[in-house]
Design a protein around this motif. Structure first.
Motif, PDB file in Angstrom:
ATOM      1  N   TRP A  43      -5.678  -1.069   8.019  1.00 59.94           N
ATOM      2  CA  TRP A  43      -4.527  -1.869   7.594  1.00 59.94           C
ATOM      3  C   TRP A  43      -4.735  -2.436   6.190  1.00 59.94           C
ATOM      4  CZ3 TRP A  43      -0.018  -1.235   9.641  1.00 59.94           C
ATOM      5  CH2 TRP A  43       0.041  -0.688  10.917  1.00 59.94           C
ATOM      6  N   ALA A  44      -5.966  -2.705   5.820  1.00 56.36           N
ATOM      7  CA  ALA A  44      -6.250  -3.145   4.451  1.00 56.36           C
ATOM      8  C   ALA A  44      -5.940  -2.014   3.468  1.00 56.36           C
ATOM      9  CB  ALA A  44      -7.705  -3.583   4.320  1.00 56.36           C
ATOM     10  N   GLY A  45      -6.268  -0.786   3.840  1.00 55.09           N
ATOM     11  CA  GLY A  45      -5.941   0.368   3.001  1.00 55.09           C
ATOM     12  C   GLY A  45      -4.440   0.512   2.819  1.00 55.09           C
ATOM     13  N   LYS A  46      -3.681   0.288   3.895  1.00 52.66           N
ATOM     14  CA  LYS A  46      -2.221   0.343   3.796  1.00 52.66           C
ATOM     15  C   LYS A  46      -1.712  -0.745   2.845  1.00 52.66           C
ATOM     16  CE  LYS A  46       0.197   1.377   7.559  1.00 52.66           C
ATOM     17  NZ  LYS A  46       0.749   2.732   7.519  1.00 52.66           N
ATOM     18  N   ASP A  47      -2.289  -1.936   2.952  1.00 49.12           N
ATOM     19  CA  ASP A  47      -1.877  -3.021   2.071  1.00 49.12           C
ATOM     20  C   ASP A  47      -2.192  -2.696   0.611  1.00 49.12           C
ATOM     21  OD1 ASP A  47      -0.909  -5.885   1.757  1.00 49.12           O
ATOM     22  OD2 ASP A  47      -2.897  -5.997   0.832  1.00 49.12           O
ATOM     23  N   LEU A  48      -3.361  -2.146   0.357  1.00 43.37           N
ATOM     24  CA  LEU A  48      -3.719  -1.753  -1.008  1.00 43.37           C
ATOM     25  C   LEU A  48      -2.757  -0.696  -1.553  1.00 43.37           C
ATOM     26  CD1 LEU A  48      -7.620  -1.614  -0.866  1.00 43.37           C
ATOM     27  CD2 LEU A  48      -6.197  -3.240  -2.134  1.00 43.37           C
ATOM     28  N   ALA A  49      -2.329   0.229  -0.698  1.00 43.40           N
ATOM     29  CA  ALA A  49      -1.386   1.264  -1.134  1.00 43.40           C
ATOM     30  C   ALA A  49      -0.042   0.661  -1.520  1.00 43.40           C
ATOM     31  CB  ALA A  49      -1.210   2.306  -0.037  1.00 43.40           C
ATOM     32  N   TYR A 103     -14.540   5.318   6.748  1.00 43.37           N
ATOM     33  CA  TYR A 103     -13.587   5.764   5.736  1.00 43.37           C
ATOM     34  C   TYR A 103     -12.153   5.397   6.106  1.00 43.37           C
ATOM     35  CZ  TYR A 103     -17.485   8.301   3.745  1.00 43.37           C
ATOM     36  OH  TYR A 103     -18.693   8.612   3.169  1.00 43.37           O
ATOM     37  N   MET A 104     -12.001   4.349   6.901  1.00 47.45           N
ATOM     38  CA  MET A 104     -10.664   3.962   7.336  1.00 47.45           C
ATOM     39  C   MET A 104      -9.861   3.283   6.231  1.00 47.45           C
ATOM     40  SD  MET A 104     -10.444   5.390  10.145  1.00 47.45           S
ATOM     41  CE  MET A 104      -8.861   4.801  10.716  1.00 47.45           C
ATOM     42  N   LEU A 105     -10.510   2.677   5.252  1.00 51.17           N
ATOM     43  CA  LEU A 105      -9.798   2.101   4.117  1.00 51.17           C
ATOM     44  C   LEU A 105      -9.030   3.204   3.384  1.00 51.17           C
ATOM     45  CD1 LEU A 105      -9.481  -0.568   2.380  1.00 51.17           C
ATOM     46  CD2 LEU A 105     -11.237   0.438   0.921  1.00 51.17           C
ATOM     47  N   GLU A 106      -9.706   4.307   3.101  1.00 49.21           N
ATOM     48  CA  GLU A 106      -9.085   5.438   2.421  1.00 49.21           C
ATOM     49  C   GLU A 106      -8.000   6.067   3.285  1.00 49.21           C
ATOM     50  OE1 GLU A 106     -12.290   4.847   2.826  1.00 49.21           O
ATOM     51  OE2 GLU A 106     -13.434   5.299   1.030  1.00 49.21           O
ATOM     52  N   THR A 107      -8.256   6.147   4.590  1.00 47.85           N
ATOM     53  CA  THR A 107      -7.299   6.750   5.517  1.00 47.85           C
ATOM     54  C   THR A 107      -6.014   5.939   5.569  1.00 47.85           C
ATOM     55  OG1 THR A 107      -9.186   7.562   6.795  1.00 47.85           O
ATOM     56  CG2 THR A 107      -7.054   7.634   7.873  1.00 47.85           C
ATOM     57  N   GLY A 108      -6.131   4.634   5.655  1.00 48.32           N
ATOM     58  CA  GLY A 108      -4.955   3.770   5.646  1.00 48.32           C
ATOM     59  C   GLY A 108      -4.207   3.859   4.326  1.00 48.32           C
ATOM     60  N   PHE A 109      -4.946   3.959   3.237  1.00 54.73           N
ATOM     61  CA  PHE A 109      -4.330   4.087   1.920  1.00 54.73           C
ATOM     62  C   PHE A 109      -3.466   5.348   1.859  1.00 54.73           C
ATOM     63  CE2 PHE A 109      -4.140   4.967  -2.627  1.00 54.73           C
ATOM     64  CZ  PHE A 109      -3.954   3.705  -3.175  1.00 54.73           C
ATOM     65  N   ALA A 111      -2.143   6.978   4.398  1.00 54.04           N
ATOM     66  CA  ALA A 111      -1.000   6.836   5.316  1.00 54.04           C
ATOM     67  C   ALA A 111       0.139   6.086   4.634  1.00 54.04           C
ATOM     68  CB  ALA A 111      -1.427   6.113   6.594  1.00 54.04           C
ATOM     69  N   GLU A 112      -0.177   4.996   3.977  1.00 57.57           N
ATOM     70  CA  GLU A 112       0.868   4.188   3.351  1.00 57.57           C
ATOM     71  C   GLU A 112       1.447   4.860   2.106  1.00 57.57           C
ATOM     72  OE1 GLU A 112       3.657   1.252   3.100  1.00 57.57           O
ATOM     73  OE2 GLU A 112       2.275   1.671   4.750  1.00 57.57           O
ATOM     74  N   GLN A 113       0.629   5.582   1.361  1.00 59.72           N
ATOM     75  CA  GLN A 113       1.169   6.313   0.213  1.00 59.72           C
ATOM     76  C   GLN A 113       2.218   7.325   0.686  1.00 59.72           C
ATOM     77  OE1 GLN A 113       0.884   5.838  -3.034  1.00 59.72           O
ATOM     78  NE2 GLN A 113      -0.732   4.323  -3.001  1.00 59.72           N
ATOM     79  N   VAL A 138      -2.464  13.299   7.433  1.00 61.72           N
ATOM     80  CA  VAL A 138      -1.404  12.302   7.470  1.00 61.72           C
ATOM     81  C   VAL A 138      -0.187  12.948   8.102  1.00 61.72           C
ATOM     82  CG1 VAL A 138       0.075  10.764   6.125  1.00 61.72           C
ATOM     83  CG2 VAL A 138      -2.274  11.208   5.369  1.00 61.72           C
ATOM     84  N   THR A 139       0.268  12.367   9.200  1.00 63.58           N
ATOM     85  CA  THR A 139       1.463  12.840   9.878  1.00 63.58           C
ATOM     86  C   THR A 139       2.646  11.996   9.419  1.00 63.58           C
ATOM     87  OG1 THR A 139       0.129  13.446  11.793  1.00 63.58           O
ATOM     88  CG2 THR A 139       2.514  13.287  12.130  1.00 63.58           C
ATOM     89  N   VAL A 140       3.710  12.664   9.003  1.00 61.52           N
ATOM     90  CA  VAL A 140       4.909  11.999   8.507  1.00 61.52           C
ATOM     91  C   VAL A 140       6.009  12.196   9.552  1.00 61.52           C
ATOM     92  CG1 VAL A 140       6.588  11.910   6.628  1.00 61.52           C
ATOM     93  CG2 VAL A 140       4.202  12.521   6.145  1.00 61.52           C
ATOM     94  N   ASP A 141       6.551  11.088  10.061  1.00 66.76           N
ATOM     95  CA  ASP A 141       7.605  11.147  11.081  1.00 66.76           C
ATOM     96  C   ASP A 141       8.962  10.889  10.420  1.00 66.76           C
ATOM     97  OD1 ASP A 141       9.280  10.995  13.232  1.00 66.76           O
ATOM     98  OD2 ASP A 141       8.050   9.579  14.357  1.00 66.76           O
ATOM     99  N   HIS A 142       9.641  11.953  10.044  1.00 66.40           N
ATOM    100  CA  HIS A 142      10.921  11.837   9.352  1.00 66.40           C
ATOM    101  C   HIS A 142      12.024  11.264  10.244  1.00 66.40           C
ATOM    102  CE1 HIS A 142       9.606  13.772   5.651  1.00 66.40           C
ATOM    103  NE2 HIS A 142       8.925  14.606   6.403  1.00 66.40           N
ATOM    104  N   LYS A 143      11.787  11.194  11.542  1.00 62.92           N
ATOM    105  CA  LYS A 143      12.774  10.624  12.467  1.00 62.92           C
ATOM    106  C   LYS A 143      12.714   9.101  12.498  1.00 62.92           C
ATOM    107  CE  LYS A 143      12.793  14.712  15.366  1.00 62.92           C
ATOM    108  NZ  LYS A 143      12.436  15.287  16.662  1.00 62.92           N
ATOM    109  N   GLN A 144      11.660   8.520  11.934  1.00 64.77           N
ATOM    110  CA  GLN A 144      11.497   7.063  11.904  1.00 64.77           C
ATOM    111  C   GLN A 144      11.516   6.561  10.463  1.00 64.77           C
ATOM    112  OE1 GLN A 144       8.560   5.113  14.332  1.00 64.77           O
ATOM    113  NE2 GLN A 144       8.265   6.962  15.552  1.00 64.77           N
TER     114      GLN A 144
END
Length: 172
Positions: A43-49, A103-109, A111-113, A138-144
């Motif tokens: 979640w920190a990675g997502k926030d950084l993104a 490596y979850m920081l990078e993974t979250g980053f 995802a959010e990008q 990274v899975t992108v859900d175009h329905k959401q």
């Protein structure tokens, strides 16, 4: 503030100490966060993104290098799946020094990008961990679609200037 912050440090010729970053990331944070470390870092990675949005895959690769996370390669891209490989000296160093580096920081980053880029819900996971590389999907859900989404202006990526006087002269 974010673009100015990025520019201040990315343009600095004096690089920060690898030791200081690794002490914070791999010694302090896991002790502070305990068993929740991976989830919080995601979640920190997502926030950084969200703070440091980039405009393209090339900018994403450059940002990863500048952040000291390693060399990122886009290995495949389809409508709903993006796959990446993270490798290079930072990955090799962390994998050699730490029993189970996170490596979850990078993974979250990542995802959010993707969420920002496609304006829909995106999730990322590590699909393979090897000594010299990490594979992420990274899975992108175009329905959401994202609601109340007001994307930030991408940061202006600073790329090192190459001085033409420093280039080797071709053989005559």
């Amino acid at each position: 503030m974010t673009n100015a912050f990025y520019s201040q440090f990315a343009a600095n010729a004096v690089k920060s100490s690898v030791l200081s970053v690794e002490i914070l990331r791999d010694a302090l944070l896991p002790n502070l966060l305990g068993d929740d470390s991976s989830g919080i870092l995601y979640w920190a990675g997502k926030d950084l993104a969200r703070q440091f949005p980039v405009a393209s895959n090339a900018d994403l690769v450059t940002f990863f290098e500048q952040a000291g996370w390693g060399h990122l390669e886009v290995t495949s891209e389809s409508n709903d799946l993006l796959t990446y490989e993270l490798n290079g000296e930072p990955v090799a160093r962390r994998n050699a020094a730490i029993k189970q580096p996170d490596y979850m920081l990078e993974t979250g980053f990542l995802a959010e990008q993707a969420a920002q880029r496609f304006n829909c819900v995106s999730e990322a996971k590590i699909t393979a961990t090897k000594r010299l590389k990490i594979q992420m999907a990274v899975t992108v859900d175009h329905k959401q679609a994202l609601t109340n989404h007001d994307p930030e202006t991408p940061i202006e990526i600073i790329r090192p200037q190459v001085d033409v006087d420093d280039e080797p002269e071709p053989n005559a």
